[in-house]
Write a protein that holds these residues in place. Structure first.
Motif, PDB file in Angstrom:
ATOM      1  N   ALA A  52       2.089   1.769  -3.331  1.00 27.90           N
ATOM      2  CA  ALA A  52       1.015   2.183  -4.237  1.00 27.90           C
ATOM      3  C   ALA A  52       0.671   3.658  -4.023  1.00 27.90           C
ATOM      4  CB  ALA A  52      -0.216   1.313  -4.015  1.00 27.90           C
ATOM      5  N   ILE A  53       0.653   4.054  -2.767  1.00 29.47           N
ATOM      6  CA  ILE A  53       0.302   5.443  -2.462  1.00 29.47           C
ATOM      7  C   ILE A  53       1.372   6.381  -2.994  1.00 29.47           C
ATOM      8  CG2 ILE A  53       0.152   7.074  -0.539  1.00 29.47           C
ATOM      9  CD1 ILE A  53      -1.522   4.931   0.914  1.00 29.47           C
ATOM     10  N   ALA A  66       0.307   8.413   3.147  1.00 31.00           N
ATOM     11  CA  ALA A  66      -0.664   9.311   2.514  1.00 31.00           C
ATOM     12  C   ALA A  66      -0.385  10.753   2.897  1.00 31.00           C
ATOM     13  CB  ALA A  66      -2.078   8.916   2.922  1.00 31.00           C
ATOM     14  N   MET A 123       0.794   7.238  -6.476  1.00 35.23           N
ATOM     15  CA  MET A 123      -0.480   7.847  -6.861  1.00 35.23           C
ATOM     16  C   MET A 123      -0.313   9.303  -7.264  1.00 35.23           C
ATOM     17  SD  MET A 123      -3.185   6.314  -4.162  1.00 35.23           S
ATOM     18  CE  MET A 123      -4.387   7.572  -4.554  1.00 35.23           C
ATOM     19  N   SER A 164      -6.434   4.604  -2.823  1.00 28.92           N
ATOM     20  CA  SER A 164      -5.556   3.435  -2.726  1.00 28.92           C
ATOM     21  C   SER A 164      -6.355   2.181  -2.406  1.00 28.92           C
ATOM     22  CB  SER A 164      -4.528   3.649  -1.617  1.00 28.92           C
ATOM     23  OG  SER A 164      -5.153   3.500  -0.355  1.00 28.92           O
ATOM     24  N   TYR A 197       0.837  -1.217   0.000  1.00 29.41           N
ATOM     25  CA  TYR A 197       0.000   0.000   0.000  1.00 29.41           C
ATOM     26  C   TYR A 197       0.864   1.256   0.000  1.00 29.41           C
ATOM     27  CZ  TYR A 197      -4.355  -2.433   0.598  1.00 29.41           C
ATOM     28  OH  TYR A 197      -5.449  -3.208   0.393  1.00 29.41           O
ATOM     29  N   ARG A 243       2.383  12.037   0.910  1.00 30.73           N
ATOM     30  CA  ARG A 243       1.903  12.318  -0.447  1.00 30.73           C
ATOM     31  C   ARG A 243       1.258  13.701  -0.457  1.00 30.73           C
ATOM     32  NH1 ARG A 243       3.811  11.842  -4.183  1.00 30.73           N
ATOM     33  NH2 ARG A 243       2.748  11.919  -6.170  1.00 30.73           N
TER      34      ARG A 243
END
Lengths: 122, 714, 93
Positions: free
Chosen positions: B254-255, B318, B258, B271, B251, B321
């Protein structure tokens, strides 16, 4: 032994299609045409799940569910109510009467099957 | 009999039933044309359409479902009283019944789909119903019959903590059944049962659910689908679905990959680690906590971690991000957080510096170097005050959610347009204006913007627009809340005001005077108290709050076009434009925005407490008497005329010393009970001047006068 | 040293919320004075969480009295549910 489901709806076609789908999935099905008729079918026989429409002539679904819950043999029977998006108030009443599961009309037979499968195995 | 035969038979049943329903629909419509308000008939007609839709859905007759859905929606509006029965409506609906009938006959002849001519006819009929539809409710979202093909999603590992409510079993909800169902959407790799909650044997109620389960599930289904397994027990149970520990890194990666977003929530939902439902729940908890403790909301990430919805490493990813987004957007304007108390201390010191500097300036004949110091000190003061300034946008954007939620609750469609969000104002003010604004926004949604059907009847778009606008104007900040709703009803307000005794019957008031009545205490024109803005907090409280911030509020409205409420506030509470006056050896500051004019006190005998100002009676207050200042009044006294809530009052002083901008120092707790003084400031001479709080001052005075008059003999 | 024999209790039909109160009563009253319980599940056609809870409770009570507790002959569907809760049967041991 196959489990038994009672479907209550005043529309004959709804009763028929739901019965076909449920029988296909391995359940036994009995049907009631309205609340009053269904209540008469609750004669002590083992019923594992009740599916009931809300708006019906003679006795509506909410009254029927409340009455069914008063009978010892059906006080813990899972109940699926058939609702419409716009029936929040009805939903609250049904919840107070003892229903916890919902399927929104119009539904496809597969949607009904998946709701039933969450509550009882065939 | 085979399943196919069964289905054919069911279809026959449907045809028979549908013919009957179409007949009911047609009869009912004709009946309605004759008796437009027959409630029972409306119900029958609605139910016929409703049942037709439900049954068509079962057979997967999408064309019929879509068509009857529109008919049902229109009839629903009639049933709810939002739409009246007109000959035009009946003429549009009757051919719809015919069309449904034709479709059913087609079905009886074995045609499951409409032919091209029928499809065109259906579209034409629906177009004719368009004017009767509440905005955006026409089309029924049909989920594509064919499930999205393509590659199956990669399987992910989830850890499910399932703590079912104690009444689950009694409600017919068997946890084991849900566990069994999980196997149909993935592979259940491990289950453990937690029986720790089982009480002592004699206390154990065999019908209460005590067991909790930990499940490891491997599934390619999106989290929403796993969540949906528990939809029927969600309300009473504690269901948590988090990625399995060994999945966390995936995860996080993946984040990182993004696209940028400025909201942590969007990143997390994107996500797939959080569902919309969970996010809504977390936001609700966040708001509740903030409301309960009266503090700033806890960051949403913290709530997600705290409630076990998302593991911390994922939230951190996150947040990173998000931070990156903010950083790259704001490029060179990096920000730091400062404790507000430190900032206040700095501003305090700068205030004293300004004062100290002005006293040196007063003495020496300012040389060139001194002029430079003055300029710099002034600039320092301005920059220090600017430190307290924050853009109002953050506060305004908070209303997006309010507008959305309230809109849903009231079944109104409202779009929110925010402009001028970068206008800056004092942080303390922003915080204190937030509640009054919330009230105004709710008021607009509740009473201003009409229901979609009503809007359409008036030829407006079904979707209402609420605008929040902020801008700077002449040393103030102006915040406007406007809607394109029904506007204020002059006659109704006036009638209510007369009824409540706020104005005399037969009084002649200008439009503006009438509209301003809505700010009077206890004034509410809403006939039905809704659960949103009708909770007893009225516009008068809004006005009081605004006035307490040295601001003003006004309303602009046009019947049927909309209403704008305009709040005007000072940019900061820390400085004030004041008018310095002297009484004996004491100095006072009157807020400049309250001062309308200054005149000389007419010589000679006067009424006890009033004078003649251009033919009008002007009550006045002698500050010397009010504050018990010793000494003789000056030979020539002056009157500063102040205005408060439309009422003018004179303040009698010895000397007018001119305008000045000054830093407010709050009074200590010892003086907190002084009603007529709002603060103090140190003058350039080192003396202290008290800042007058005009509102209570004037109100208190007229109250005292009433008492005196009531007891003339005393 | 004398070891008293396991007391055999046969359950049948449903072991569900419909019968949970009755099952609890039967199992718990069978424990005292016995040398442990052997619950015969061969006749059980259906089990739910309420039934599972009663078995877990009885096992805990037996353990607190240091008595053995055995389950025997469950139908495959019932055995699968027992396995979820870590209840093993005599045959598996």
């Amino acid at each position: 032994m196959a489990k038994t489901i009672l479907i209550v709806d005043d529309s004959a076609s709804v009763r028929q299609v739901v019965s076909i789908a449920l029988k296909g999935a391995g359940y036994d099905v009995i049907a009631g045409v309205d609340g009053k008729d269904a209540l008469a079918k609750l004669n002590g026989q083992r019923i594992h799940l009740i599916i009931s429409d809300v708006n019906m002539p003679n006795m509506d679904g909410i009254t029927f569910v409340a009455e069914a819950r008063k009978l010892p043999a059906y006080k813990f029977t899972p109940i699926i109510m058939l609702t419409t998006e716009s029936q929040e108030e009805k939903k609250r009443q049904a919840q107070a009467a003892g229903a916890r599961a919902w399927v929104t009309k119009p539904f496809q037979p597969e949607q009904m099957l998946s709701a039933v499968a969450k509550l009882i195995a065939p | 009999m085979s399943a196919d035969d069964d289905m054919r038979e069911a279809l026959d049943t449907f045809v028979t039933e549908a013919r009957d329903l179409v007949q009911q629909l047609e009869d009912g419509l004709l009946e309605l044309e004759a008796h437009p308000s027959a409630a029972e008939t409306v119900n029958t007609v609605f139910r016929a359409a409703h049942t037709l839709k439900g049954s068509s859905g079962l057979f997967g007759l999408r064309h019929l479902v879509q068509f009857t859905h529109v008919v049902e929606t229109v009839l629903g509006s009639v049933r709810e009283g939002d739409l009246g029965v007109s000959p035009g409506l009946v003429s549009s609906l009757l051919p719809c019944a015919d069309h449904i009938g034709a479709m059913i006959e087609g079905l009886a002849a074995g045609r499951l789909e409409p032919d091209a001519a029928q499809a065109a006819e259906g579209a034409r009929l629906l177009a004719a119903l368009e004017p009767y539809l509440p905005d955006g409710q026409g089309a029924l979202a049909t989920d594509g019959a064919d499930p999205a093909g393509g590659d199956p999603a990669p399987e992910r590992a989830w850890r499910l903590s399932l703590r079912f409510g104690p009444d689950s079993l009694r409600n017919g909800m068997d946890p084991l059944s849900f566990l069994r169902y999980l196997a149909s959407i993935g592979t259940v790799s491990r289950v453990s049962t937690d029986a720790a909650a089982l009480p002592a044997a004699e206390e154990m109620d065999p019908e209460t659910c005590y067991l909790a389960f930990e499940v490891e599930l491997l599934s390619g289904a999106p989290k929403e689908e796993i969540e949906a397994v528990f939809e029927f027990v969600r309300e009473d149970s504690d269901i948590r679905i988090v990625p399995a520990d060994h999945q966390l890194d995936a995860y996080v990666w993946a984040i990182r990959a993004m696209p940028e977003s400025d909201r942590v929530g969007d990143v997390l939902i994107g996500s797939g680690v959080v569902t919309e439902l969970e996010m809504t729940e977390a936001l609700r908890i966040q708001q509740e906590q903030a409301a309960r403790s009266g503090t700033q909301p806890v960051p949403i990430g913290e709530i997600l971690v705290e409630h076990g919805i998302v593991p911390r490493p994922i939230v951190d990813a996150a947040l990173n991000r998000q931070r990156k987004t903010t950083e790259s957007r704001s490029q060179d304007t990096t920000t730091i957080r400062i404790d507000a108390a430190r900032l206040d201390r700095l501003i305090d010191l700068v205030g004293e510096l300004v004062i100290a500097q002005s006293s040196t300036g007063l003495r020496a004949g300012a040389g060139e170097a001194q002029g430079e110091v003055m300029r710099l000190v002034d600039e320092v003061r301005h920059s220090a005050l600017a430190l307290r300034m924050v853009p109002i946008g953050t506060t305004l954007r908070r209303f997006e959610r309010v507008v959305r939620d309230v809109g849903v609750e009231l079944h109104k469609e409202v779009s929110l347009v925010i402009t001028g969000g970068d206008a800056e104002m004092d942080k303390a003010l922003v915080e204190r204006i937030s509640d009054p604004l919330l009230h105004l926004v709710r008021n607009s949604l509740d009473h201003g913007i009409e229901a979609p059907a009503e809007r359409q009847r008036h030829g407006k778009s079904g979707q209402g627009t609420l605008r929040l606008n902020a801008y700077h104007d002449a040393g103030s900040i102006v915040i406007e809340v406007s809607d394109d709703g029904r506007g204020l009803d002059r006659e109704r307000i006036l009638a209510k005001a007369v009824e409540r005794g706020v104005v005399a019957a037969g009084a002649v008031l200008s439009d503006q005077e009438v509209y301003d009545l809505i700010f009077e205490p206890g004034f509410s024109t809403a006939e039905t108290v809704s659960n949103l803005s009708g909770r007893g907090v009225g516009m008068d409280v809004v006005r009081r709050n605004v006035t307490a911030l040295r601001g003003s509020i006004e309303v602009d409205t046009a019947r049927g076009v909309g209403t704008t409420i305009r709040i005007r506030l000072p940019l900061t509470l820390a400085i004030i434009d004041g008018f310095l006056v002297g009484v004996g050896s004491a100095s006072f500051i009157v807020p400049l925005d309250r001062v309308t004019e200054c005149v000389e006190l007419p010589p000679g005998p006067l009424g006890r407490d009033c004078m003649n100002l251009r033919g009008e009676v002007l009550p006045f207050i002698r500050l010397r008497e009010l504050f018990d200042i010793p000494g003789e009044p000056a030979r020539r006294q002056n009157v500063v005329i102040v205005e408060q809530s439309g009422q003018r009052t004179g303040l009698v002083v010895d000397a007018l010393l001119g305008e000045l901008q000054t830093v407010i120092k709050p009074l200590g707790v010892l003086f907190s009970r002084l009603k007529c003084i709002s603060g103090s400031t140190i003058l350039g001479s080192g003396e202290i001047a008290l800042i007058l709080d005009v509102g209570p001052l004037v109100a208190d005075h007229s109250e005292r006068e009433h008492l005196l008059r009531a007891r003339p003999a005393a | 040293m004398t070891t008293r024999e396991l007391r055999r209790v046969a359950l049948d039909g449903e072991l569900t919320i419909m019968t949970a109160a009755e099952s609890k009563e039967r199992l718990l009253t069978a424990l005292p004075g016995s040398g442990g319980l052997r619950v015969d599940l061969a006749g059980v056609e259906e089990i739910d969480t309420a039934g599972l809870q009663v078995l877990l409770l009885t096992r805990r009570e037996a353990e607190s009295m240091s008595l053995p507790f055995e389950l025997t002959a469950p139908a495959p569907g019932v055995a699968a549910v027992l396995a979820l809760a870590g209840l093993t049967t005599a045959e598996e041991q």
